[in-house]
Design a protein around this motif. Structure first.
Motif, short mmCIF file in Angstrom:
data_model
loop_
_atom_site.label_atom_id
_atom_site.label_comp_id
_atom_site.label_asym_id
_atom_site.label_seq_id
_atom_site.Cartn_x
_atom_site.Cartn_y
_atom_site.Cartn_z
N LYS A 589 0.82 -1.20 0.00
CA LYS A 589 0.00 0.00 0.00
C LYS A 589 0.86 1.26 0.00
O LYS A 589 1.93 1.30 0.59
CB LYS A 589 -0.92 0.00 1.23
CG LYS A 589 -1.96 -1.11 1.23
CD LYS A 589 -2.82 -1.06 2.48
CE LYS A 589 -3.85 -2.17 2.48
NZ LYS A 589 -4.70 -2.13 3.72
N ASP A 590 0.33 2.30 -0.66
CA ASP A 590 1.01 3.59 -0.66
C ASP A 590 1.04 4.17 0.76
O ASP A 590 0.10 3.97 1.55
CB ASP A 590 0.28 4.59 -1.56
CG ASP A 590 0.41 4.22 -3.04
OD1 ASP A 590 1.14 3.26 -3.33
OD2 ASP A 590 -0.22 4.90 -3.87
N GLN A 591 2.11 4.90 1.06
CA GLN A 591 2.22 5.56 2.36
C GLN A 591 2.91 6.91 2.18
O GLN A 591 3.80 7.05 1.33
CB GLN A 591 3.03 4.72 3.35
CG GLN A 591 2.38 3.40 3.73
CD GLN A 591 3.12 2.70 4.86
OE1 GLN A 591 3.46 3.32 5.87
NE2 GLN A 591 3.38 1.41 4.68
N ALA A 592 2.52 7.86 3.01
CA ALA A 592 3.17 9.16 3.04
C ALA A 592 3.18 9.64 4.50
O ALA A 592 2.11 9.77 5.11
CB ALA A 592 2.46 10.17 2.15
N VAL A 593 4.34 9.85 5.04
CA VAL A 593 4.49 10.23 6.44
C VAL A 593 5.50 11.37 6.51
O VAL A 593 6.47 11.40 5.76
CB VAL A 593 5.01 9.04 7.29
CG1 VAL A 593 5.05 9.42 8.77
CG2 VAL A 593 4.16 7.80 7.07
N LYS A 594 5.25 12.30 7.43
CA LYS A 594 6.25 13.35 7.62
C LYS A 594 6.30 13.75 9.09
O LYS A 594 5.35 13.55 9.85
CB LYS A 594 5.96 14.56 6.74
CG LYS A 594 4.77 15.41 7.14
CD LYS A 594 4.71 16.66 6.25
CE LYS A 594 3.57 17.59 6.68
NZ LYS A 594 3.56 18.84 5.88
N LEU A 595 7.42 14.33 9.46
CA LEU A 595 7.62 14.84 10.81
C LEU A 595 7.77 16.35 10.73
O LEU A 595 8.64 16.86 10.02
CB LEU A 595 8.89 14.23 11.42
CG LEU A 595 9.32 14.75 12.80
CD1 LEU A 595 8.26 14.47 13.85
CD2 LEU A 595 10.65 14.13 13.21
N GLY A 596 6.90 17.07 11.48
CA GLY A 596 6.97 18.53 11.49
C GLY A 596 6.77 19.10 10.10
O GLY A 596 6.12 18.51 9.23
N GLU A 597 7.34 20.27 9.90
CA GLU A 597 7.26 20.92 8.59
C GLU A 597 8.39 20.40 7.71
O GLU A 597 9.39 21.08 7.48
CB GLU A 597 7.34 22.45 8.75
CG GLU A 597 6.12 23.05 9.41
CD GLU A 597 4.86 22.82 8.59
OE1 GLU A 597 4.93 22.94 7.35
OE2 GLU A 597 3.81 22.52 9.19
#
Length: 655
Positions: A589-597
């Motif tokens: 599955k596609d995923q997109a994760v980020k921390l802060g800006e």
């Protein structure tokens, strides 16, 4: 920017004594201490300090002023992992004429109602070097539940060795107390390091407490008591951190000034102007930077004259890199002789980089020495000069309005890059014609490991095969070159095959010369992966290469920053050809994760087009320095990273 979170206090009172020494409660163990089987606050703790106290004071002994340091502690062993706490090391300082003395050592193992003493004959001594002696002993009769108790006194002639107190250590502490009585003659800079707060912070003035026969006046003293309780263990994650000394909670003292009873004063803390003046004439520093005439006579004239400033600087840097072999020593304040080092072709960090500075100056390129501390030592104090905070030296030049920091000890670094060990935020540029100043260390930002792969399937032989290109840029290219030079090609490829999961075999390898530059290494691997077909179904993990096989961030809580040293990027792109007669049954599955800006971003997606599956993974560590408050979010990002790499599965089924 990293800080030491230091509360700076300066003793400025003119204050020494009849001292109330450490209470004699040695050997007293409570029922609660005996019955303790675990530490609820830290269930994983294998040992815990039940009690710890230190008392420091000055005393006239045999007509000499001595610093007396008393210590007493009790340690509970909760399981067998804590047995290492039974070996005690006590370091003593020495010089040519003076030495610290260890007195009144008492050590006992408490096993319930039984006690087992360490005998004087079981205390051993070892000379570590010309400045240090080590005394060691080991507690006897260890078992789970033992309480290890010991105390000792150090008599020191070194007033500057009033080093302070470590509240925090690698195991938790229930209570830790530091007491001191300091005559006003001794002025110390004092700093509380770390994030933990004091439970007790007492200070009072005691009048006429220290007297020396023959002098009419007595000194006043500052009597201090600092304590912490319920102190968590300082748990180290060795990856991606600066020195623990930047963050571990402790109290530091540094002798600033000694006011003698005869009215004279000895100053120990200097200003940077004082340091600049001393270094300018120092035989190991300033004098070694004035040898450009020697170096002019040793190199081809065109090295110093041909090309513009940047071209000349790059050529000189490359020449020094090639000429010298680093002897693995820093040598910043030891004997440095650039002429002898040049003739040998080997030298320490200072000799190599001061040779570089001399040659740059000979080419009319202004270069200065920059002092810094390596990542493993700790950040230098900015409040005042502490020369021992520095252990490394590089060159600093400004060309065309751009600053460059240079270190020629590593033959793989490109111009303007420092080795990873030197990426420690800031240093002090010693500009002897003007005055020294602080300089930020800005690491190379374009650092990337990138994989591009193309995969097909041979159904008859039940294998996958294809081509994989590995592109390493910046610091990743430096690391790759070091590895390539350290192994033969066969050894290198064998290690590669070991690192890849599954039945992976490299069938052909080459360096891609047309895509390899000073700052980039490009390699091509042709490969086969056997046993990918199970009946009429193909199971294939597209991640032949895993950038992170496991999550490097595993602490429940981290109280200090994460420091990657420099920005990093990891890219993985693979195209998988769907065999004729097969269809896609399952894709990750596609995923997109980020921390802060966008401090850290992770993007993972797949696409099916023209009978091919395209999978793209992109992890960008855009900020190389993250506060402790970001740790939980960072840990979650890396959980996604490791899950994606380990558990992604492409399933193809025969139609």
């Amino acid at each position: 920017m990293a800080t030491k979170n230091a509360l700076l206090l300066v003793l400025l009172l003119s204050f020494s004594f009849s001292y109330a020494q450490m209470p004699d409660n040695f050997g007293k163990v409570t029922d609660a201490e005996k019955n303790m089987t675990s530490y609820a606050t830290d269930p994983d703790a294998y040992a815990v300090v039940l009690y710890e106290r230190g008392d420091n004071y000055f005393k006239v002994i045999d007509d000499r002023i001595r610093l007396v340091k008393e210590y007493h502690t009790k340690i509970k062993i909760l399981d067998e992992k804590g047995f290492d706490e039974a070996t005690i090391s006590i370091l003593l300082r020495k010089s040519d004429m003076l030495v610290e003395k260890l007195k009144k050592v008492k050590a006992v193992t408490h096993n319930g109602a039984n006690q087992f003493n360490v005998l004087p004959s079981e205390i051993f001594e070892k000379d570590l070097n010309e400045y240090r002696i080590e005394k060691t002993f080991t507690f006897p009769k260890l078992q789970k539940g033992s309480i290890l108790e010991y105390s000792y006194t150090i008599i020191s002639p070194f007033f500057y060795n009033f080093r302070g107190w470590d509240f925090q250590s690698h195991i938790p502490k229930l209570y830790s107390e530091f007491n001191a009585k300091i005559p006003g003659n001794y002025v110390y800079n004092r700093a509380l390091i770390g994030s933990l707060k004091l439970e007790v912070n007492d200070s009072k003035l005691q009048k006429n407490c220290f007297h020396i026969d023959g002098f009419t006046q007595s000194a006043d003293c500052e009597v201090i008591k600092y304590a912490m309780k319920d102190i968590p263990a300082f748990k180290v994650e060795e990856d991606f951190m600066l020195a623990a000394s930047n963050y571990i909670s402790r109290l530091d003292f540094e002798l600033s000034q000694y006011n003698r009873f005869d009215g004279t004063t000895d100053k120990y803390t200097k200003t940077w102007k004082d340091v600049d003046r001393e270094f300018r004439s120092d035989k190991n520093i300033g004098r070694q930077l004035s040898k450009k005439g020697f170096f002019e006579s040793q190199v081809p004239e065109k090295l110093l004259t041909e090309g513009d400033e940047l071209t000349r600087a790059k050529n000189i840097y490359a020449f020094v890199q090639k000429h010298y072999n680093w002897n693995e020593e820093y040598g910043i304040f030891n004997k440095a002789r650039v002429k002898e080092a040049f003739e040998r072709g080997t030298g320490n960090v200072s000799e190599i980089n001061m040779s570089l500075i001399n040659l740059l100056n000979a080419a009319d390129i202004k270069a200065n020495l920059m002092l810094l501390s390596t990542r493993g030592q700790g950040l230098p104090k900015k409040t005042h000069p502490v020369i021992n905070d520095f252990n490394y030296a590089v060159a600093k030049v400004t060309i065309g309005g751009k600053d460059y920091l240079l270190d020629a000890t590593n033959k793989y670094l490109t111009f303007g890059m420092l080795p990873f060990r030197a990426l420690n935020h800031y240093g002090r540029v010693m500009d002897f014609k003007n005055e020294s100043y602080w300089q930020d260390i800005m690491a190379e930002t374009k650092n990337r490991d990138q994989v591009r792969a193309y995969v097909k399937f041979n159904l008859e032989e039940q294998k996958a095969y294809g081509v994989l290109d590995m592109i390493s840029v910046g610091y990743d290219a430096v690391d790759r070159r070091i590895i390539l030079d350290a192994y033969s090609e066969d050894e290198y490829l064998e290690e590669w095959e070991k690192d890849v999961a599954g039945d992976f075999e490299i069938t052909k390898y080459k360096m891609i010369a047309e895509r390899t530059t000073d700052s980039q290494v490009a390699e091509r691997f042709e490969f086969e992966v056997h046993n990918v077909l199970n009946g009429e179904v193909i199971y294939f993990n597209p991640f032949l290469i895993r950038f992170f096989d496991k999550n490097p961030f595993t602490l429940e809580e981290r109280t200090y920053p994460v420091d990657f040293g420099h920005p990093r990027r990891y890219k993985y792109d693979v195209n998988i050809v769907i065999p004729e007669g097969y269809e896609v049954q399952e894709l990750p599955k596609d995923q997109a994760v980020k921390l802060g800006e966008n401090l850290v971003t992770l993007k993972f997606h797949q696409k099916v087009s023209n009978n091919q599956i395209g999978i793209a993974f992109d992890l960008a560590l855009n900020s190389y320095y993250l506060q402790a408050a970001d740790y939980e979010g960072l840990k979650k990002v890396f959980k996604h990273v490791t899950d994606i790499q380990r558990n992604s599965l492409v399933v193809l089924k025969k139609m």
